[in-house]
Design a protein around this motif. Structure first.
Motif, PDB file in Angstrom:
ATOM      1  N   TYR A  61     -34.350  28.336  25.817  1.00 51.33           N
ATOM      2  CA  TYR A  61     -33.183  27.800  26.523  1.00 51.33           C
ATOM      3  C   TYR A  61     -33.021  28.421  27.905  1.00 51.33           C
ATOM      4  O   TYR A  61     -32.522  27.772  28.817  1.00 51.33           O
ATOM      5  N   THR A  62     -33.474  29.647  28.093  1.00 51.01           N
ATOM      6  CA  THR A  62     -33.397  30.216  29.444  1.00 51.01           C
ATOM      7  C   THR A  62     -34.284  29.436  30.410  1.00 51.01           C
ATOM      8  O   THR A  62     -34.013  29.425  31.610  1.00 51.01           O
ATOM      9  N   GLU A  63     -35.312  28.778  29.912  1.00 55.19           N
ATOM     10  CA  GLU A  63     -36.121  27.919  30.772  1.00 55.19           C
ATOM     11  C   GLU A  63     -35.271  26.760  31.318  1.00 55.19           C
ATOM     12  O   GLU A  63     -35.424  26.374  32.476  1.00 55.19           O
ATOM     13  N   VAL A  64     -34.387  26.243  30.485  1.00 57.21           N
ATOM     14  CA  VAL A  64     -33.482  25.179  30.928  1.00 57.21           C
ATOM     15  C   VAL A  64     -32.541  25.723  32.000  1.00 57.21           C
ATOM     16  O   VAL A  64     -32.330  25.099  33.045  1.00 57.21           O
ATOM     17  N   LEU A  65     -31.982  26.919  31.751  1.00 58.14           N
ATOM     18  CA  LEU A  65     -31.067  27.535  32.719  1.00 58.14           C
ATOM     19  C   LEU A  65     -31.777  27.824  34.042  1.00 58.14           C
ATOM     20  O   LEU A  65     -31.214  27.597  35.117  1.00 58.14           O
ATOM     21  N   TYR A  66     -33.006  28.312  33.947  1.00 55.68           N
ATOM     22  CA  TYR A  66     -33.778  28.597  35.155  1.00 55.68           C
ATOM     23  C   TYR A  66     -34.063  27.302  35.935  1.00 55.68           C
ATOM     24  O   TYR A  66     -33.910  27.265  37.160  1.00 55.68           O
ATOM     25  N   THR A  67     -34.455  26.275  35.207  1.00 57.09           N
ATOM     26  CA  THR A  67     -34.722  24.988  35.856  1.00 57.09           C
ATOM     27  C   THR A  67     -33.476  24.475  36.563  1.00 57.09           C
ATOM     28  O   THR A  67     -33.547  23.983  37.690  1.00 57.09           O
ATOM     29  N   GLU A  68     -32.328  24.626  35.915  1.00 60.54           N
ATOM     30  CA  GLU A  68     -31.075  24.202  36.534  1.00 60.54           C
ATOM     31  C   GLU A  68     -30.785  25.002  37.794  1.00 60.54           C
ATOM     32  O   GLU A  68     -30.383  24.454  38.818  1.00 60.54           O
ATOM     33  N   TYR A  69     -31.013  26.305  37.734  1.00 60.97           N
ATOM     34  CA  TYR A  69     -30.745  27.179  38.878  1.00 60.97           C
ATOM     35  C   TYR A  69     -31.646  26.829  40.068  1.00 60.97           C
ATOM     36  O   TYR A  69     -31.190  26.749  41.201  1.00 60.97           O
ATOM     37  N   ALA A 105     -33.171  26.225  20.952  1.00 58.45           N
ATOM     38  CA  ALA A 105     -32.679  25.860  22.285  1.00 58.45           C
ATOM     39  C   ALA A 105     -31.668  24.724  22.187  1.00 58.45           C
ATOM     40  O   ALA A 105     -30.644  24.726  22.889  1.00 58.45           O
ATOM     41  N   ALA A 106     -31.906  23.768  21.298  1.00 62.77           N
ATOM     42  CA  ALA A 106     -30.974  22.650  21.130  1.00 62.77           C
ATOM     43  C   ALA A 106     -29.629  23.148  20.601  1.00 62.77           C
ATOM     44  O   ALA A 106     -28.571  22.679  21.034  1.00 62.77           O
ATOM     45  N   PHE A 107     -29.663  24.092  19.673  1.00 62.97           N
ATOM     46  CA  PHE A 107     -28.413  24.668  19.168  1.00 62.97           C
ATOM     47  C   PHE A 107     -27.643  25.335  20.311  1.00 62.97           C
ATOM     48  O   PHE A 107     -26.442  25.122  20.473  1.00 62.97           O
ATOM     49  N   LEU A 108     -28.333  26.125  21.110  1.00 61.26           N
ATOM     50  CA  LEU A 108     -27.663  26.806  22.226  1.00 61.26           C
ATOM     51  C   LEU A 108     -27.121  25.796  23.238  1.00 61.26           C
ATOM     52  O   LEU A 108     -26.036  25.992  23.795  1.00 61.26           O
ATOM     53  N   HIS A 109     -27.850  24.709  23.465  1.00 60.85           N
ATOM     54  CA  HIS A 109     -27.373  23.670  24.367  1.00 60.85           C
ATOM     55  C   HIS A 109     -26.084  23.040  23.808  1.00 60.85           C
ATOM     56  O   HIS A 109     -25.150  22.752  24.563  1.00 60.85           O
ATOM     57  N   ALA A 110     -26.038  22.853  22.492  1.00 53.79           N
ATOM     58  CA  ALA A 110     -24.837  22.295  21.864  1.00 53.79           C
ATOM     59  C   ALA A 110     -23.654  23.252  22.024  1.00 53.79           C
ATOM     60  O   ALA A 110     -22.526  22.812  22.271  1.00 53.79           O
ATOM     61  N   VAL A 111     -23.915  24.559  21.900  1.00 53.96           N
ATOM     62  CA  VAL A 111     -22.850  25.549  22.117  1.00 53.96           C
ATOM     63  C   VAL A 111     -22.352  25.442  23.553  1.00 53.96           C
ATOM     64  O   VAL A 111     -21.143  25.402  23.810  1.00 53.96           O
ATOM     65  N   ARG A 112     -23.274  25.364  24.496  1.00 55.59           N
ATOM     66  CA  ARG A 112     -22.891  25.248  25.906  1.00 55.59           C
ATOM     67  C   ARG A 112     -22.113  23.963  26.169  1.00 55.59           C
ATOM     68  O   ARG A 112     -21.095  23.965  26.860  1.00 55.59           O
ATOM     69  N   HIS A 113     -22.585  22.869  25.608  1.00 55.18           N
ATOM     70  CA  HIS A 113     -21.937  21.575  25.804  1.00 55.18           C
ATOM     71  C   HIS A 113     -20.515  21.593  25.230  1.00 55.18           C
ATOM     72  O   HIS A 113     -19.595  21.033  25.826  1.00 55.18           O
ATOM     73  N   THR A 114     -20.337  22.240  24.094  1.00 55.20           N
ATOM     74  CA  THR A 114     -19.032  22.288  23.432  1.00 55.20           C
ATOM     75  C   THR A 114     -18.058  23.216  24.145  1.00 55.20           C
ATOM     76  O   THR A 114     -16.883  22.894  24.292  1.00 55.20           O
ATOM     77  N   THR A 115     -18.543  24.360  24.597  1.00 58.28           N
ATOM     78  CA  THR A 115     -17.650  25.380  25.183  1.00 58.28           C
ATOM     79  C   THR A 115     -17.487  25.240  26.686  1.00 58.28           C
ATOM     80  O   THR A 115     -16.523  25.754  27.243  1.00 58.28           O
TER      81      THR A 115
END
Length: 169
Positions: A61-69, A105-115
């Motif tokens: 999931y940090t790869e997703v965060l890095y890509t976003e950054y 990573a999908a679970f963490l994305h769901a946490v991010r999406h929810t919070t």
């Protein structure tokens, strides 16, 4: 990431393996170390080795965060969708296989999406400072996430990681 001060380093240097295992959730009476060849493995470290979703899911999931950054939210969403397409659902992620990377990573994305992103980022920083240089269990991570966010993510986690079904948001 928190800045390590000289007093933090000195405090960590004084922590014995037994103290570290107690802070990791194992009792002092179960602090017998296992060996793996010449390497001594604490009970907490041995337990952590059986929970790869923590390492792999957060790393992926940090790869997703890095890509976003670096490339922006649209590129991050495209990257994330690519991760989802790699999920095979051939067995529960907690039982091994490559899905632990992608479903974690999908679970963490769901946490991010929810919070929301600000709360999620604060959660990541708090996880880091709370469990710095410790082995952790799934139970510790879920309890922390649930407490920090005031939301029960355990059923969602169970659906993602303990079954081959997709949760419904």
């Amino acid at each position: 990431m928190p800045t390590e001060t000289s007093s933090n380093r000195a405090s960590k240097a004084r922590t014995s393996p037994a103290q570290a295992s107690v802070s990791n959730g194992t009792s002092s009476s179960s602090t017998k170390a296992a060996t793996n060849g010449s390497e001594i493995i604490s009970p907490a470290a041995a337990t952590a080795r059986t929970i790869p979703w923590i390492h792999e899911g957060f790393t992926k999931y940090t790869e997703v965060l890095y890509t976003e950054y670096v490339h922006g939210p649209d590129a991050a969403e495209t990257y994330y969708q690519g991760l989802l397409h790699r999920i095979k659902n051939d067995r529960p992620a907690m039982q091994g296989g490559n899905d632990k990377y992608y479903k974690g990573a999908a679970f963490l994305h769901a946490v991010r999406h929810t919070t929301g992103t600000p709360t999620f980022r604060a959660l990541l920083h708090s996880l880091n400072s709370t469990f710095y240089h410790q082995s952790v269990s799934t139970s510790q991570i879920l309890t922390f996430i649930n407490s920090f966010t005031h939301h029960n993510f355990t059923p969602l986690f169970d659906q993602y990681m303990r079954t081959t079904q997709w949760p419904i948001d």
